[in-house]
Write an enzyme that holds these catalytic residues in place. Structure first.
Site, short mmCIF file in Angstrom:
data_model
loop_
_atom_site.label_atom_id
_atom_site.label_comp_id
_atom_site.label_asym_id
_atom_site.label_seq_id
_atom_site.Cartn_x
_atom_site.Cartn_y
_atom_site.Cartn_z
CD GLU A 50 -1.92 -2.35 1.25
OE1 GLU A 50 -0.80 -2.69 1.68
OE2 GLU A 50 -2.82 -3.17 0.99
CG HIS A 57 -10.96 -6.58 7.25
ND1 HIS A 57 -10.08 -7.07 8.18
CD2 HIS A 57 -10.43 -6.88 6.03
CE1 HIS A 57 -9.07 -7.67 7.56
NE2 HIS A 57 -9.25 -7.55 6.26
#
Ligand SMILES: Cc1ncc(C[n+]2csc(CCOP(=O)(O)OP(=O)(O)O)c2C)c(N)n1
Lengths: 313, 325
Positions: B59, B128
């Site tokens: 990322e 999440h």
């Protein structure tokens, strides 16, 4: 040849002047000088084209000068003047002059490497045979951004030159205390990236290594990693007494001063005379003085500028 | 007008912008394979893997790559799979993408779009399911939009891609398969303009993202009780269309703010401060905030349901503001 010498002297004179001005509080901020490392900037940029792109880190003055950024605009930036290359909004660690190919510097160790990945990606997509080069220190070699970027550059064969200035220290700590890897170029091998470790105080060796790497990148051969072994002759930042290293180590490296070494070689080879050498230094110092003088009369930014240019357009 | 799902609307914005501008690139994990939610379905087949680019799970480097490419004039659209993972890219986003235009004295533009989805739905648990928009609205140089329906998903994303500053499009995972009318062809919504979702005269309810749906449900319920709720969807949190909100307050004198993120130091706190600075004189009651409790998002379906602010809680808060304690 004289151009290389002139660039190195300009960097040296610039950094010495910055130090002097810092003492007089005429330039500001966290200043990391590159005295002793001039051969890397000069050699590397001499091997690049104007249209090639450079990204640098927290010790960027030499890279900017070698890439052709106007010195007066650099002094003005460090002084916080509106006439600075970034209108006084960047400062020493965030120099930018994209029209010269010097895309930007960053004060985040390792951040430059990931940014350069994108610059190289764009170079590849533009299909104009441009290459990107990123300068970073040995300290960046232990960051996640560094390893993620090596992997992607190798995977996508990006035209990116990883130029590591291994000066043996990250701030106050020797490399051996940060990693068991003594040669950072070995990381490149892991990712299948061609690499070389060169004497970073030998400007011709640097130039040759970067030329080879740039030619490979232009031919679609992807990234290269060039580790330049060098040493900073001053503290980590202006004001750092650098008590963490032996004086003998410092004096040893002083004998390997990249500028005097190159000058001596040129004289020995008969390329030019002592007088010509001295003239190059004198010219460089004079141009730096003139640039500093010019910068010192630049206007201050209006305080309204605090909130301008936060967004584009 | 065509009826599309939210995710189809995103897909259509990406497809149209890829077709319109050679500088647009879609970059992210598995995007060439359609992405985990299908937002990029079919794009690689149509535009090739040179423009719809799969990346390793890196990322930080992806954000750096996109920022550097944007500084060179490309218009990358990156997908960060879950907002929770943007933590790994915060250096590039906050220190580089957001600041390079400013630090370079305006020399560099960063036309970067970050697509990311968030929210508690499906019992993904604490890593999440977060809602992190407040982090980004604290960063000068970023723009933050949160579409609450398919039409806005397309219009805001299109505007984001064409913007010369970095824009974060925060999608809500639970909205991905909801349907709505989307204008055919090119559709852009100016960033920084709120939408009035339902007029009312008694209280202003500002709700973001999935909470807009909940707010409209609550407005329907309260209408039966004689309370007329005006629902405003800011759509863009940064820049914020404060004028539309204060204009509404001029009429209603009461404000409730609803978001799914935890209440503490959230968007609601910021809006509350801005409103009391700009429109204190219009207020007839204290402002109420409704957000998630100050806890990580729990995994158990029972706990997750209790965590997400629902219609009942929101209705209670609105009643209290309108009727008093
Ligand atoms: C991410 C990050 N961590 C820490 C610092 C503080 N810092 C500035 S320079 C530096 C050392 C960098 O060493 P190296 O990369 O070898 O470069 P050199 O200073 O030797 O040129 C550190 C730790 C920083 N700027 N960024």
């Amino acid at each position: 040849m004289l151009r290389l010498l002139r660039t190195m002297w300009t960097i040296r004179a610039f950094e010495e002047k910055v130090s002097e001005l810092f003492g007089r509080r005429e330039v500001h901020g966290l200043l990391h000088l590159s005295i002793g490392q001039e051969a890397v900037a000069a050699g590397a940029c001499a091997a690049l084209r104007t249209t090639d792109r450079v990204v640098s880190g927290h010790r960027p003055h030499g890279h900017a000068i070698a890439k052709g950024v106007d010195i007066a605009s650099l002094f003005a930036e460090l002084a916080g003047r509106e006439t600075g290359c970034c209108r006084g909004k960047g400062g020493s660690m965030h120099l930018a002059a994209p029209t010269t190919g010097f895309v930007t510097a960053t004060g985040i160790v390792g951040g430059n490497v990931a940014l350069a990945l994108g610059v190289a990606f764009a170079c590849k997509e533009r299909e104009k045979q441009e290459v990107a080069a990123v300068f970073f220190g040995d300290g960046a070699g232990q960051s996640g951004a560094f390893h993620e970027s090596l992997n992607i550059a190798a995977l996508w064969k990006l035209p990116l030159l990883f130029i590591c200035e291994n000066n043996g220290y990250a701030e106050f700590t020797p490399l051996s205390a940060h990693t068991p890897i003594s040669q950072l170029a070995r990381h490149a091998e892991t990712y299948g990236i061609p690499s070389a470790t060169v004497d970073g105080n030998d400007v011709l060796a640097v130039r040759t290594a970067i030329s080879d790497a740039a030619a490979r990148a232009r031919a679609g051969g992807g990234p290269s990693f060039i580790e330049c072994m060098t040493y900073r002759l001053r503290g980590h930042y202006e004001g750092d007494p650098a008590k963490y290293r032996e004086l003998s180590e410092l004096s040893d490296w002083k004998t390997k001063d990249p500028i005097r070494r190159f000058a001596a070689t040129l004289v020995k080879k008969g390329t030019c005379t002592h007088e010509q050498m001295r003239a190059v230094e004198a010219e460089a110092r004079a141009s730096v003085e003139a640039a500093a003088q010019k910068a010192s009369t630049g206007a201050w930014p209006s305080v309204d500028e605090v909130t301008t240019l936060v967004y584009a357009g | 007008m065509a009826e599309l799902t939210y995710i189809e609307a995103i897909n259509s914005a990406l497809r149209e912008e890829l077709a319109r501008d050679r500088g647009v690139y879609v970059i992210g994990e598995d995007v060439a394979l359609g992405g985990p939610f299908g937002a990029t379905k079919g794009l690689a087949a149509e535009f090739g893997e040179r423009r719809v680019v799969n990346t390793p799970i890196s990322e930080g480097a992806i954000m750096g790559l996109a920022t550097g490419a944007a500084a060179m004039g490309l218009r990358p659209v990156i997908e960060v799979m879950f907002v929770d993972f943007i933590t790994l890219a915060m250096d590039q986003l906050v220190n580089h993408a957001a600041k390079l235009h400013y630090m370079s004295g305006g020399q560099l533009g960063i036309p970067l779009t970050v697509r990311v989805q968030q929210g508690a739905a499906g019992n993904g648990g604490a890593q999440h399911s977060q809602s992190l928009e407040a982090w980004f609205i604290h960063v000068p140089g970023l723009k933050v939009v949160m579409p609450s329906n398919p039409a806005d998903a397309k219009g805001l994303l299109t505007a984001a891609i064409r913007d010369d500053s970095p824009v974060i499009c925060i999608e809500h995972r639970a909205l991905y398969w909801t349907r709505g009318e989307v204008p055919d062809g090119e559709h852009t919504i100016p960033i920084g303009r709120a939408a009035l979702r339902r007029p009312g005269k008694d209280v202003t309810l500002v709700a973001t993202s999935r909470m807009v749906e909940v707010a409209l449900e609550v407005a329907g319920t309260l209408a039966n009780e004689g309370i007329e709720v005006e629902v405003i969807d800011p759509r863009s949190l940064l820049p914020l269309d404060l004028d539309t909100i204060t204009a509404s307050l001029r009429k209603t004198g009461r404000l409730v703010i609803a978001h799914e993120a935890v209440e503490g130091a959230g968007f609601g706190a910021e809006l509350l401060a801005q409103v009391q600075e700009a429109a204190f004189d219009y207020l007839d009651a204290p402002i109420a905030r409704v957000g998630a409790p100050f806890a990580p998002v729990p995994a158990s379906p029972v706990l997750e349901q209790a965590f997400v602010p629902g219609a009942e809680r929101l209705a209670g808060a609105v009643r209290k503001v309108v009727l008093g304690a």
